[in-house]
Design a protein around this motif. Structure first.
Motif, mmCIF file in Angstrom:
data_model
loop_
_atom_site.group_PDB
_atom_site.id
_atom_site.type_symbol
_atom_site.label_atom_id
_atom_site.label_comp_id
_atom_site.label_asym_id
_atom_site.label_seq_id
_atom_site.Cartn_x
_atom_site.Cartn_y
_atom_site.Cartn_z
ATOM 1 N N ILE A 114 0.865 -1.188 0.000
ATOM 2 C CA ILE A 114 0.000 0.000 0.000
ATOM 3 C C ILE A 114 0.899 1.234 0.000
ATOM 4 O O ILE A 114 1.767 1.388 0.871
ATOM 5 C CB ILE A 114 -0.923 0.002 1.234
ATOM 6 N N VAL A 115 0.695 2.113 -0.977
ATOM 7 C CA VAL A 115 1.574 3.268 -1.185
ATOM 8 C C VAL A 115 0.742 4.542 -1.240
ATOM 9 O O VAL A 115 -0.347 4.564 -1.826
ATOM 10 C CB VAL A 115 2.376 3.113 -2.494
ATOM 11 N N ILE A 116 1.264 5.607 -0.636
ATOM 12 C CA ILE A 116 0.664 6.934 -0.734
ATOM 13 C C ILE A 116 1.526 7.774 -1.671
ATOM 14 O O ILE A 116 2.759 7.781 -1.552
ATOM 15 C CB ILE A 116 0.587 7.617 0.649
ATOM 16 N N SER A 117 0.873 8.476 -2.599
ATOM 17 C CA SER A 117 1.637 9.359 -3.487
ATOM 18 C C SER A 117 1.039 10.759 -3.481
ATOM 19 O O SER A 117 -0.166 10.942 -3.309
ATOM 20 C CB SER A 117 1.636 8.806 -4.926
ATOM 21 N N TYR A 118 1.910 11.739 -3.641
ATOM 22 C CA TYR A 118 1.519 13.136 -3.821
ATOM 23 C C TYR A 118 2.702 13.864 -4.431
ATOM 24 O O TYR A 118 3.851 13.457 -4.234
ATOM 25 C CB TYR A 118 1.113 13.780 -2.492
ATOM 26 N N ALA A 119 2.404 14.930 -5.182
ATOM 27 C CA ALA A 119 3.465 15.614 -5.929
ATOM 28 C C ALA A 119 4.252 14.534 -6.681
ATOM 29 O O ALA A 119 3.687 13.711 -7.365
ATOM 30 C CB ALA A 119 4.332 16.444 -4.993
ATOM 31 N N ASN A 120 5.568 14.513 -6.524
ATOM 32 C CA ASN A 120 6.363 13.457 -7.156
ATOM 33 C C ASN A 120 6.944 12.514 -6.120
ATOM 34 O O ASN A 120 7.990 11.897 -6.336
ATOM 35 C CB ASN A 120 7.488 14.081 -7.993
ATOM 36 N N LYS A 121 6.256 12.396 -4.995
ATOM 37 C CA LYS A 121 6.749 11.576 -3.894
ATOM 38 C C LYS A 121 5.893 10.337 -3.702
ATOM 39 O O LYS A 121 4.695 10.335 -3.976
ATOM 40 C CB LYS A 121 6.780 12.399 -2.602
ATOM 41 N N GLU A 122 6.533 9.273 -3.218
ATOM 42 C CA GLU A 122 5.838 8.030 -2.901
ATOM 43 C C GLU A 122 6.287 7.552 -1.521
ATOM 44 O O GLU A 122 7.457 7.682 -1.180
ATOM 45 C CB GLU A 122 6.174 6.942 -3.926
ATOM 46 N N GLN A 123 5.342 7.032 -0.760
ATOM 47 C CA GLN A 123 5.682 6.496 0.555
ATOM 48 C C GLN A 123 4.965 5.167 0.766
ATOM 49 O O GLN A 123 3.738 5.103 0.767
ATOM 50 C CB GLN A 123 5.299 7.466 1.668
ATOM 51 N N LEU A 124 5.737 4.115 0.914
ATOM 52 C CA LEU A 124 5.177 2.818 1.260
ATOM 53 C C LEU A 124 4.739 2.868 2.722
ATOM 54 O O LEU A 124 5.548 3.176 3.599
ATOM 55 C CB LEU A 124 6.241 1.731 1.073
ATOM 56 N N ILE A 125 3.462 2.582 2.986
ATOM 57 C CA ILE A 125 2.983 2.690 4.364
ATOM 58 C C ILE A 125 2.727 1.327 5.016
ATOM 59 O O ILE A 125 2.727 1.224 6.239
ATOM 60 C CB ILE A 125 1.727 3.580 4.483
#
Length: 552
Positions: free
Chosen positions: A122-133
């Motif tokens: 499950i990944v959150i993205s915004y702008a050009n960033k990604e964060q695996l949560i």
């Protein structure tokens, strides 16, 4: 949240079986832990490497904690500290609108009582960033199982009010009307959500349908007989002697159309391309079009075949067609492959490469729809197969999402003006999450529509959802380039992704580290989070890259 690294710090170490304690130099920093994890070094391997390194630097190894138990304890503690710091930093920086991505993967089970286990990155993205949560283990890969896992992750990271977009593949477990994960997540979030169906997945389905109508054997299994035969006989062909299909192309395309395609492909090759297979597909397309006059591009040996990746089938087909004079192949198969390759090079690769940006999705999907209708003049069977599939996936032509075309540079000002006019128009249709054409529309009117025909008063809800100031709508589109509210709105939407590549990268990450270093669930999540961060900071091992600060 800031972490400080000192080299080396002193730690107290108790001697086994005694009450004596000694002071040891703790040199295992968060960065070193991240490197050991990224390189998949076990505790045993870490001991050998660290002991030899300390000795090579002229230090006394007795002064450092390099036993397996010490290294395991320190790595576990620092991995947890780092992972928690990543989470806190993300929560402090995350904006008001984010996208959540997910994609399931069946992996070998670490529990001996089971043969397989389902993981859901499950990944959150915004702008050009990604964060695996999170990468939870699923008891069930059903829509309800996935929705619950995504919901738990959203709550754990305090994102209930920030998630506005759901991005996933178009499988029934995700997009089902009753028990699909998207519907169930909307119920849990207690609001309507934007659904960004992965356009790479949609276009792969289109390519699959084209293959099925032309070459039935390509769908049987990953080891397709024709492709396997080509791979086994690779040593008998000369990749430098590729055929040119200019005469075949001239029957269907004008010289200017071929030149425009070549210009597009050459421009794409100057950009940074994330995947090697994308670059290979473009290079093969240039060769097929006769654009590699200086023979800069080499046809690479055939690689692995994967049932889920239709991109690999496209690459194989192009290679076989280009080298078919040196390879024993039936006339029927050669003709069918050539038909598929003509479709791939002239009509498929360009929209595939332009799939990523959400602002371009509505207009591009409409253009692709029209181009497939026009493809009847070239190949009716391919046109019919492609149309039947793409018509089932017009996710980006709904009222709310189609308004993104206001920010698409490929849409002219006159069209944007008509889009603004239609924002006051009532729309009695009930298409829901995707545009479903009526039987009457499929008979012709659908292919005559412009993007402004999909706009209505309901389109305005996008601006509220994404917290966009829409005051620029009161101005003429010709002045938008100098309008502050338009520029701010464009900045917000230009980074929205219409593909699920973020989740696919997370799938690759969990595959690489499944069962490595630790099998303890919490530590596994920490490890994946820390490795993802280290890869972001240090995508390569160039000297300039390695000089970047690990800790701000």
């Amino acid at each position: 949240m800031h972490l400080k690294e000192d080299f080396p710090t002193l730690i107290q170490n108790k001697q086994p079986g005694t009450s004596e304690t000694t002071m040891r130099k703790n040199f295992i920093t968060p960065k070193l832990v991240a490197v050991l994890d990224r390189c998949q070094l076990s505790m045993r391997d870490s001991v050998f490497i660290l002991e030899a390194t300390i000795e090579a630097l002229g230090y006394n190894t007795d002064e450092f904690p390099i036993s397996k138990s010490s290294i395991q304890r320190i790595r576990t503690e620092k991995r947890k500290e780092r992972a928690e710091a990543i989470k806190v930093r993300f929560q402090n920086e995350v904006p008001d609108v984010v996208t959540v991505h997910w994609d399931g993967k069946l992996l070998p089970a670490l529990d001996t009582r089971k043969s397989k286990e389902e993981r859901l990155p499950i990944v959150i993205s915004y702008a050009n960033k990604e964060q695996l949560i999170n990468v939870p283990r699923l008891e069930s890969s059903s829509g309800s199982g996935q929705a619950q896992a995504v919901w738990n992750a959203i709550v754990d990271w305090n994102l209930e009010d920030k998630v506005q977009i759901l991005c996933c593949d178009t499988t029934a477990s995700n997009t089902g009307h009753i028990n699909g994960a998207c519907v169930l997540l909307e119920q849990k979030l207690n609001r309507d959500m934007l659904i960004f169906a992965c356009r790479h997945h949609v276009y792969e389905l289109v390519l699959k349908s084209v293959f099925e109508v032309k070459i039935s054997q390509v769908t049987a299994n990953p080891d397709i007989p024709l492709f396997k035969k080509f791979r086994d006989n690779w040593n008998g062909v000369d990749p430098d002697k590729a055929q040119c299909y200019k005469k075949k192309l001239a029957l269907h395309l004008t010289v200017s159309e071929i030149d425009n395609l070549l210009e597009f492909y050459r421009t794409e090759l100057t950009k940074e391309i994330v995947r090697d297979d994308y670059r290979e597909l473009i290079e093969l397309s240039v060769i097929f079009l006769g654009g590699d006059t200086q023979r800069k591009f080499k046809i690479r040996p055939p690689g692995a075949m994967h049932q889920a990746r239709w991109m690999a089938r496209a690459i194989y087909s192009l290679k076989i067609s280009l080298l078919s004079d040196q390879f024993k192949i039936t006339i029927k198969d050669k003709t069918a492959l050539l038909d598929v390759c003509l479709f791939i090079v002239t009509s498929y690769v360009k929209p595939w490469l332009q799939c990523i940006l959400a602002v371009k999705a509505p207009y591009q999907d409409l253009c692709f729809l029209k181009s497939m209708k026009a493809y009847e003049k070239i190949d009716k069977s391919i046109s019919k197969a492609a149309l039947q599939k793409i018509i089932q996936h017009l996710w980006y032509l709904t009222d709310e999402i189609s308004v993104l075309s206001l920010f698409d540079d490929d849409v002219d000002q006159e069209t944007k003006g008509k889009m603004v006019e239609n924002l006051t128009k009532e729309n009695l249709s009930t298409h829901g999450k995707r545009y479903i054409p009526s039987k009457e529309e499929l008979c012709g009117p659908l292919y005559e529509k412009n993007i402004y025909d999909f706009i209505s008063v309901r389109s305005k809800s996008l601006f509220d959802r994404l917290k966009i100031d829409d005051s620029f709508l009161h101005e003429c589109p010709a002045t938008w380039s100098s309008n502050a509210s338009f520029q701010e709105a464009r900045k917000k939407v230009s980074t929205l992704r219409a593909v699920n590549d973020a989740a696919e990268r997370a799938v690759k990450l969990i595959q690489d580290y499944h069962g490595v270093i630790t099998v303890e669930e919490e530590q596994k999540q920490f490890l994946l989070r820390c490795v993802q961060e280290h890869r972001k900071i240090y995508p390569d091992c160039k000297k300039q890259t390695l000089k970047r600060k690990f800790i701000e």
